[in-house]
Design a protein around this motif. Sequence first.
Motif, PDB file in Angstrom:
ATOM      1  N   ILE A   1      16.693 -21.434  45.986  1.00 21.64           N
ATOM      2  CA  ILE A   1      17.744 -21.006  45.134  1.00 21.64           C
ATOM      3  C   ILE A   1      17.551 -20.354  43.617  1.00 21.64           C
ATOM      4  N   LEU A   2      16.164 -20.664  43.578  1.00 21.85           N
ATOM      5  CA  LEU A   2      15.517 -20.001  42.234  1.00 21.85           C
ATOM      6  C   LEU A   2      15.928 -18.419  42.071  1.00 21.85           C
ATOM      7  N   PRO A   3      15.552 -17.745  43.082  1.00 17.99           N
ATOM      8  CA  PRO A   3      16.029 -16.304  43.044  1.00 17.99           C
ATOM      9  C   PRO A   3      17.347 -15.808  42.601  1.00 17.99           C
ATOM     10  N   VAL A   4      18.307 -16.737  43.274  1.00 15.42           N
ATOM     11  CA  VAL A   4      19.723 -16.649  42.564  1.00 15.42           C
ATOM     12  C   VAL A   4      19.902 -16.757  41.192  1.00 15.42           C
ATOM     13  N   TYR A   5      19.352 -17.675  40.606  1.00 17.60           N
ATOM     14  CA  TYR A   5      19.429 -18.074  39.318  1.00 17.60           C
ATOM     15  C   TYR A   5      18.748 -16.846  38.511  1.00 17.60           C
TER      16      TYR A   5
ATOM     17  N   GLY B   1      25.520 -29.944  53.637  1.00 10.58           N
ATOM     18  CA  GLY B   1      25.643 -31.120  54.207  1.00 10.58           C
ATOM     19  C   GLY B   1      26.191 -32.349  53.244  1.00 10.58           C
ATOM     20  N   ARG B   2      26.510 -33.584  53.636  1.00 13.70           N
ATOM     21  CA  ARG B   2      27.274 -34.466  52.938  1.00 13.70           C
ATOM     22  C   ARG B   2      25.992 -35.353  52.117  1.00 13.70           C
ATOM     23  N   GLY B   3      24.927 -35.151  52.528  1.00 21.46           N
ATOM     24  CA  GLY B   3      23.956 -36.368  51.961  1.00 21.46           C
ATOM     25  C   GLY B   3      23.572 -35.797  50.298  1.00 21.46           C
ATOM     26  N   HIS B   4      23.244 -37.006  49.613  1.00 24.13           N
ATOM     27  CA  HIS B   4      22.889 -36.776  48.214  1.00 24.13           C
ATOM     28  C   HIS B   4      21.817 -35.790  47.894  1.00 24.13           C
ATOM     29  N   GLY B   5      22.041 -34.849  47.223  1.00 28.04           N
ATOM     30  CA  GLY B   5      21.156 -33.731  46.625  1.00 28.04           C
ATOM     31  C   GLY B   5      21.258 -32.528  47.624  1.00 28.04           C
ATOM     32  N   THR B   6      22.392 -32.388  48.563  1.00 31.12           N
ATOM     33  CA  THR B   6      22.645 -31.167  48.996  1.00 31.12           C
ATOM     34  C   THR B   6      23.416 -30.369  48.376  1.00 31.12           C
ATOM     35  N   LEU B   7      23.507 -29.104  48.953  1.00 28.24           N
ATOM     36  CA  LEU B   7      24.337 -28.146  48.318  1.00 28.24           C
ATOM     37  C   LEU B   7      25.698 -28.077  48.836  1.00 28.24           C
ATOM     38  N   LYS B   8      26.490 -29.291  48.685  1.00 24.78           N
ATOM     39  CA  LYS B   8      27.697 -29.358  49.277  1.00 24.78           C
ATOM     40  C   LYS B   8      28.679 -28.480  48.377  1.00 24.78           C
ATOM     41  N   SER B   9      29.834 -28.314  48.986  1.00 27.04           N
ATOM     42  CA  SER B   9      30.796 -27.228  48.266  1.00 27.04           C
ATOM     43  C   SER B   9      31.225 -27.857  47.024  1.00 27.04           C
TER      44      SER B   9
ATOM     45  N   SER C   1      13.122 -29.808  46.637  1.00 24.73           N
ATOM     46  CA  SER C   1      12.737 -28.799  47.757  1.00 24.73           C
ATOM     47  C   SER C   1      13.539 -27.633  47.775  1.00 24.73           C
ATOM     48  N   TYR C   2      14.875 -27.659  47.165  1.00 26.73           N
ATOM     49  CA  TYR C   2      15.744 -26.519  47.358  1.00 26.73           C
ATOM     50  C   TYR C   2      15.369 -25.591  46.007  1.00 26.73           C
TER      51      TYR C   2
ATOM     52  N   LEU D   1      20.312 -25.818  36.177  1.00 25.39           N
ATOM     53  CA  LEU D   1      19.480 -25.979  37.173  1.00 25.39           C
ATOM     54  C   LEU D   1      18.394 -27.063  37.306  1.00 25.39           C
ATOM     55  N   TYR D   2      17.877 -27.008  36.478  1.00 25.52           N
ATOM     56  CA  TYR D   2      16.621 -28.081  36.239  1.00 25.52           C
ATOM     57  C   TYR D   2      16.911 -29.210  36.002  1.00 25.52           C
ATOM     58  N   HIS D   3      18.173 -29.662  35.256  1.00 26.68           N
ATOM     59  CA  HIS D   3      18.749 -30.930  34.900  1.00 26.68           C
ATOM     60  C   HIS D   3      19.226 -31.470  36.336  1.00 26.68           C
ATOM     61  N   SER D   4      19.435 -30.383  37.238  1.00 18.44           N
ATOM     62  CA  SER D   4      20.146 -30.941  38.731  1.00 18.44           C
ATOM     63  C   SER D   4      19.240 -31.335  39.512  1.00 18.44           C
ATOM     64  N   ILE D   5      17.813 -30.662  39.541  1.00 14.83           N
ATOM     65  CA  ILE D   5      16.783 -31.169  40.387  1.00 14.83           C
ATOM     66  C   ILE D   5      16.092 -32.320  39.780  1.00 14.83           C
ATOM     67  N   SER D   6      16.466 -32.668  38.689  1.00 17.95           N
ATOM     68  CA  SER D   6      15.566 -33.744  37.934  1.00 17.95           C
ATOM     69  C   SER D   6      15.795 -35.152  38.713  1.00 17.95           C
ATOM     70  N   THR D   7      14.629 -36.138  38.528  1.00 20.44           N
ATOM     71  CA  THR D   7      14.881 -37.255  39.049  1.00 20.44           C
ATOM     72  C   THR D   7      14.049 -38.286  38.026  1.00 20.44           C
ATOM     73  N   ASP D   8      14.291 -39.650  38.529  1.00 18.65           N
ATOM     74  CA  ASP D   8      13.500 -40.834  37.680  1.00 18.65           C
ATOM     75  C   ASP D   8      11.940 -40.450  37.647  1.00 18.65           C
ATOM     76  N   GLU D   9      11.647 -39.981  38.947  1.00 15.74           N
ATOM     77  CA  GLU D   9      10.280 -39.876  39.083  1.00 15.74           C
ATOM     78  C   GLU D   9       9.499 -38.744  38.262  1.00 15.74           C
ATOM     79  N   LYS D  10      10.490 -37.658  38.475  1.00 14.84           N
ATOM     80  CA  LYS D  10       9.926 -36.394  37.700  1.00 14.84           C
ATOM     81  C   LYS D  10      11.295 -35.586  37.024  1.00 14.84           C
TER      82      LYS D  10
END
Length: 276
Positions: free
Chosen positions: A189-193, A95-103, A184-185, A135-144
């Motif tokens: 996708i963790l099995p891929v990594y 999708g095009r939204g923030h945090g999606t696995l876009k191209s 939530s992703y 991977l973990y850098h990408s899923i990080s947020t200000d809250e977590k």
Amino acid sequence: HAPDCDINHTGSSGAMEAEAALILWKRSEQYGLRYTTVLSDGDACTFKKLCDGKVYGDTVSISKEECINHVGKRLGTALRNAVTEWRARGVALGGRGHGTLKSGTITKLQRYYQKAIIDHKGDLNAMKTAVYATLYHSISTDEKPQHMKCPTGPDSWCFFQRALSEGKVPGSHKQYVGTPLKESYLTKILPVYQRLASNALLERCLLCQTQNANESLHSVIWNHCPKGSFGSKRRVKIAVELAICKFNSGTARSTVAVQKAAGLSHGQKTADLGTR
């Protein structure tokens, strides 16, 4: 037609590469050398045939190295496949939204994965840590924030760790994370990594070898004899010989040598052909 037929392989086209490798391995000893390592693009058929063939007997083992260019592409392919597979289950990862696995995000993650391997050549543990850091850098947020695997210090590529080392308050993740992914992703996708950061795979990448030289030579060959159309054995042989000449000596010198061998004069027109 046997005396005049150019056929030199019987079987499927997929088995041709493995058969050719076996021929090369078997005749190497007459030149005083042995091949002990296969630099592969991921296809295990050739490696298996060489091992099963025991070309140098039971005492000499053959190892396998991975081309890091091909390995790097596997992450992109695997993530795109994951998006398709989860879509079939009714779960949207793209999708095009923030945090999606876009191209664009997948392309960057693929590039970071390959860079993590190259930057830690020879160090398996550091290589594995660097891969997971992307991977973990990408899923990080200000809250977590989850930058526990990111490199520390003022020279770190991670904005969060760099700010901490300088005693500053880190900026917004939404602003500084170039490949944001929803947390939530992670389970999807963790099995891929895990598969692409396994010891079995990364151990074959420790030397960071590539097939660039081979691919470069192949491109010169196909310029003379395109893969998309049929070429006789004679045409392919001429294409290979010309390509080797150009690859080793350059186009201009090769053109002069070919014309000289054919008894043709060479001058400015020959030099012009060599610069095209």
